[in-house]
Design an enzyme around this catalytic site. Sequence first.
Site, PDB file in Angstrom:
ATOM      1  N   SER B 124       0.824  -1.209   0.000  1.00 33.38           N
ATOM      2  CA  SER B 124       0.000   0.000   0.000  1.00 33.38           C
ATOM      3  C   SER B 124       0.859   1.259   0.000  1.00 33.38           C
ATOM      4  O   SER B 124       1.985   1.267   0.511  1.00 33.38           O
ATOM      5  CB  SER B 124      -0.891   0.033   1.236  1.00 33.38           C
ATOM      6  OG  SER B 124      -1.752  -1.064   1.245  1.00 33.38           O
ATOM      7  N   GLU B 239      -4.421 -14.719   2.163  1.00 30.50           N
ATOM      8  CA  GLU B 239      -4.857 -13.961   3.329  1.00 30.50           C
ATOM      9  C   GLU B 239      -6.358 -14.080   3.551  1.00 30.50           C
ATOM     10  O   GLU B 239      -6.834 -14.057   4.667  1.00 30.50           O
ATOM     11  CB  GLU B 239      -4.465 -12.495   3.150  1.00 30.50           C
ATOM     12  CG  GLU B 239      -4.696 -11.667   4.382  1.00 30.50           C
ATOM     13  CD  GLU B 239      -4.017 -10.320   4.294  1.00 30.50           C
ATOM     14  OE1 GLU B 239      -3.717  -9.760   5.353  1.00 30.50           O
ATOM     15  OE2 GLU B 239      -3.782  -9.823   3.185  1.00 30.50           O
TER      16      GLU B 239
END
Lengths: 310, 377
Positions: B124, B239
Amino acid sequence: MRFRLTDDQRALRAGVRQVLARHFDGEALRAAAGDGGPGGGGVGGGGVGRTVRPAGPDRALWRALGDAGFFALRLPQSDGGVGLGLPEAVLVFEEAGRALLPGPLVATHLAAGVVPGAATGEAVVTAVHGGLVEWLAEADVVRGDATGAVPLRSLDPLTPLHRVPGAASAPDPVATLLTAAEQLGTAGRVCELAAQHARAREQFGRPIGAFQAVAHLCAGMLVRTETARAAVYGAAVTADPVDVAAARLLADEAAVRGARDCLQVHGGMGFTWESEVHLHLKRAWVRTQRAGEVTESEEVLAADLWPGAP
Amino acid sequence: MDLSYTPEEEQFRARLREWLAKTLPALPPAPSPHDWPGRRAYDLGWQRRLYDAGYAAVHWDATPSVRLIFLEETEKAGAPYVGANFVGLLHAGPTVAAEGTDAQRSRWLPPILRGEEVWCQGFSEPEAGSDLAALRTRARRDGDEYVVTGSKIWTSHAEVADWCELLVRTDPDAQKRRGITWLALPMDAPGVTVRPLRTLTGTAEFAEVFLDEVRVPVGNRVGDENDGWRVTMVTLSFERGTAFAGEVVACRRVLGELAVEARGNGRWDDPALRRRLGRLNAEFRALWRLTQWNVSAAEASGGVPGAGGSVFKLRYSHARQELYDAAAEVLGADCLDLDRPWALDRLASLSYTIAAGTSQIQHGIIAERILGLPKGR
């Protein structure tokens, strides 16, 4: 871990879907619901919640279901049954819920092996649950005490109802689970209907499913359906009353909220008698009353957290 | 439909239980959440014990069912969390294993398994959150090196990491997903600055990482240049798969503790509260079944879960927030006391509907990939 459908279970589901499509397709569903009759109200017409009188569960359909093993599914083969278990029954009732099949299906299924003719579909058997009886006038046999039953003007055009005085008896966990399976079928079906409509219906020059507000409504329906599916199938494997209570709560939520959201996605058409969406919502509401008060299921689940508590 | 395990799987569970019962009492006390070097040492020490006992690679090469048993049993026994090993074991490691060269695998994988090196994740950016592919950290090729400049955010364990799995833009002119490359960045390289990011819980669980003309050898690239988006997607589905299985077990335990607390302080007599807890019991029972359903699907397909993981992630993240809101009702005014159990957990739960794909992004994934609705935005 093999918590998934076996090949046999997939085949069973496909077979039931086929049988139901042959005997009770969308056209049959709309025909059964009728057009509401002449002058039959709509909003402002004084006839909201009209009284279409279904001609009773179609006897030919009932026998076809019997032939297909719908009612004798869990009877041992030595008693002329199919010899399958709760997981298979749950898959079959999920299909019945999808198709919005009318009639006291759960009660007749539970009567197989107890009431003569139930297993083969020759007898239509209903039962008292939640202070109500479905299809009382049309049934051959009623289980439970229906003394003093009074007809009411049923909100669901495809489920005639009688109210029964006196305290409601404790619901049978298997009946609760099979009802949850029907709710699961409805939840899956209305999610499909909503997604189909969102792909096809265009406004502002594009399919309404391209708008996030609509897309996220549909996604929410799918999430509730798949969570309920895991709970219902899990309860079918364990037959644990606490699992059944959980399955009931999640399946009710998935069906009722799903049908409401489906109606919303359909816009004005969703509010018409002609669209089948209202039939799913009304049946889902009827089924929520079968397993007793919601609060009872919540108390079962609360007591499980602290078994010594009141 | 079957919820039972094979005899081999039950044997694995029995051996693991026995080992946990023997090993956990001998662990050193857990460090303070503010003691980063202490946390690193503790988490790596735990991984080393797993390695010595033969459990280190359970996330990589065990079947989904065995992995589920591992997550369930370690949680039930109160074993340490994966902690600083998270990115190495669940993101970077699997990526290197799937997409790396033999040399890269033998360089990076054994230290992850032995609990010797910590990885963090540089994906990110301040301007690339949900729209990750819009990332702008630039890598310019200079001979055998990339020269990297930019910044990353939400990087857990950056303060104590040895390596960072870094996504960089190598072709600014290509369509945005096509110009991205995956690099292993040594965190001690000149030009790397780490600044802790204090979250609303009061602790610095994340960091910002600033990169100023940092030189990274071309040999640290996994996959082809400009193929990093595909390389990365291999790890992201990890995830959303079974990573939360242990947490569902933990939430069910918390729910039982809430009932005990409510019984103790009299609030259990309030039917509304009792039924709220009952509903949460239904919710977490269903989430555990959904986990088992997804694990079974993964086992049958031999792959990692796809969009089904989004269904779980979406439902679970909201359920977790509802759990700690219910905890606040059980605690009454004490819910404002950070020294009481659950008060901090309630704050931490707020990140669940944001991290690893916001609820809004998950809804979009479900609408497009499962329901086949047209792409919106």
